[in-house]
Design an enzyme around this catalytic site. Structure first.
Site, PDB file in Angstrom:
ATOM      1  N   TYR A 259       0.999  -1.032  -0.162  1.00  0.00           N
ATOM      2  CA  TYR A 259      -0.194  -0.055   0.332  1.00  0.00           C
ATOM      3  C   TYR A 259       0.986   1.184  -0.001  1.00  0.00           C
ATOM      4  CZ  TYR A 259      -3.148   3.827   1.491  1.00  0.00           C
ATOM      5  OH  TYR A 259      -3.857   4.419   2.218  1.00  0.00           O
TER       6      TYR A 259
ATOM      7  N   ASP B  34       8.970   3.473  -0.699  1.00  0.00           N
ATOM      8  CA  ASP B  34       8.350   3.225  -0.220  1.00  0.00           C
ATOM      9  C   ASP B  34       8.580   2.736   0.885  1.00  0.00           C
ATOM     10  OD1 ASP B  34       6.379   4.062   1.915  1.00  0.00           O
ATOM     11  OD2 ASP B  34       4.755   3.198   0.286  1.00  0.00           O
TER      12      ASP B  34
ATOM     13  N   LYS C  50       5.810   9.354   8.987  1.00  0.00           N
ATOM     14  CA  LYS C  50       5.268   8.187  10.868  1.00  0.00           C
ATOM     15  C   LYS C  50       6.635   8.753  11.439  1.00  0.00           C
ATOM     16  CE  LYS C  50       2.827   4.701   8.230  1.00  0.00           C
ATOM     17  NZ  LYS C  50       1.347   5.451   8.911  1.00  0.00           N
TER      18      LYS C  50
END
Length: 427
Positions: free
Chosen positions: A143, A238, A266
């Site tokens: 994702y 990613d 994050k």
């Protein structure tokens, strides 16, 4: 007496679709009522009934130093006192960029944004703009945010392009996205042999966390690095989730493979909205205002968020930080595996740095197809048994979990006590 979480959930559904602002929070996968969190400290948070939980989502990764760490809170308070947002450059943005470039050697220049989706979306646009090509390669189960061209599932054959997985995404938006199997090097070879001259980039979670924790093989990452180099394609890592989670330099440092562009998020925000994408200077020069690839954001480099991220990046560089984080995460997964075995429950677990995965399966999966074969219903029962015992795991069988520096031996043992009881009931 009615549980206040139920009251809040009913109230939320009147004004918010599904009652939540991010789908996994709704507990649809596991059933039941989501917990509305009121406060957090260290490895714990408390719900609307003031019940305490050992937290293993950590805001889905950012809370690596634990919740409300005094150093981070002080940095945020000081920054907020100076102003919440300026819409103009600050020295803190420079310091953040310098720190990221120092810690991730493949990044020579970096652009700050506010979310992981922004980072990956912009990285794709940059890769296409720099190469003049349209096609991208991604992997099933990875994702990369909710940009249109990334909400794609695999096509019906090896070299067919993907189909949209979300309503509102036209097929035209995904017709350039080729979806392959994670850890399948032969598919990569075949794809580049057939259309390498058309592929702008390969984007991958080098340690996957959005189909549960899935580790890459060294061959898988080496193959994509080689093929991208040979065909002039851009390799995008990613690392929004695994960056600074699996180790100080991220997955690139662990596996010894440099990406051309890296997306981060994050941890670099320390709990506030900060993300970034960066890479080689010859690629980044294509970004506006220097080049023709446009990207902008009103809150990009927000001074309060940058303060939280910078203070977190300083804390994780303390001697022994990652050794301790890795050891505690290993204790957790080994203890869970032992408890399941003692109870006769089919189960296994794995970890990398401060990330972990739980699988009700015979062996640790290496692909999306393999993880989908795990016993989802048994996970759901385990989730609720642990929740009732005061342990908050990810409310989905297909999400990784996270340990913080505040999960000490006592916290891990309390978790294992709860797990022994849960496995005994499952058996």
């Amino acid at each position: 007496m009615t549980d206040r979480n139920d009251i809040l959930f009913q109230r939320a559904q009147k004004t918010t679709p599904g009652g939540v602002n991010s789908p996994v929070r709704a507990f649809r996968s596991v059933g039941g009522t989501p917990r509305f969190i009121t406060r957090a400290e260290g490895p714990y948070f408390w719900d609307a009934e003031d019940r305490r939980y050992i937290d293993y989502i950590g805001s889905w990764g950012p809370a690596i130093v634990g919740h409300t760490h005094p150093v981070v809170v002080k940095a945020v308070q000081d920054a907020a006192a100076r102003g919440l947002s300026f819409g103009a450059p600050t020295e803190g943005e420079i310091e953040m960029a310098e720190e990221i470039c120092r810690l991730v050697p493949s990044i020579e220049q970096v652009r700050l944004v506010s979310s992981g989706t922004e980072a990956t979306m912009s990285a794709l646009r940059l890769a296409r703009g720099a190469t003049g090509r349209d096609k991208i390669v991604k992997f099933e189960g990875c994702y990369h945010g909710h940009a249109d061209s990334l909400l794609v599932k695999a096509g019906s054959g090896l070299l067919t392009f993907g189909n949209p997985t979300s309503a509102g995404v036209p097929e035209d938006f995904t017709k350039h996205t080729l979806v392959l199997d994670y850890n399948n090097t032969q598919q990569l070879e075949d794809a580049f042999k057939a259309m390498g001259h058309e592929i702008a980039c390969v984007i991958v979670e080098p340690v996957a966390g959005n189909m549960n924790l899935i580790k890459p093989t060294q061959e898988f990452l080496q193959t994509m690095r080689r093929l991208c180099t040979e065909h002039g394609s851009v390799l995008i890592f990613d690392e929004v989730m695994c960056g600074f989670r699996v180790g100080l330099g991220g997955a690139q440092a662990l596996y010894g493979i440099q990406a051309d562009i890296t997306a981060l998020g994050k941890v670099i925000g320390g709990g506030l909205p900060v993300a970034a994408f960066g890479g080689r200077a010859d690629l980044m020069k294509h970004m506006a205002p220097l080049g023709g690839v446009y990207q902008a954001g009103t809150l990009s480099g927000n001074p309060v968020a940058v303060a939280a991220g910078l203070s977190t990046l300083k804390l994780i560089q303390q001697p022994g930080f990652y050794e301790n984080l890795t050891a505690q995460t290993s204790k957790l997964v080994q203890g869970l595996s032992a408890a399941a075995k003692a109870a006769g429950v089919t189960f296994c677990a794995d970890s990398q740095g401060g990330m972990f995965g739980l699988y009700f399966a015979d062996s640790v999966p290496g692909s999306y197809g393999a993880v989908m074969q795990s016993d989802k219903e048994k996970f759901n029962r385990f989730f609720h048994l642990m929740l009732d015992a005061g342990v908050y795991l990810a409310p989905s069988a297909f999400e990784a979990g996270f340990v913080s520096a505040q999960h000490d031996d006592a916290v891990i043992e309390a978790t294992l006590v709860a797990a022994r009881g849960a496995f005994a009931q499952l058996a």
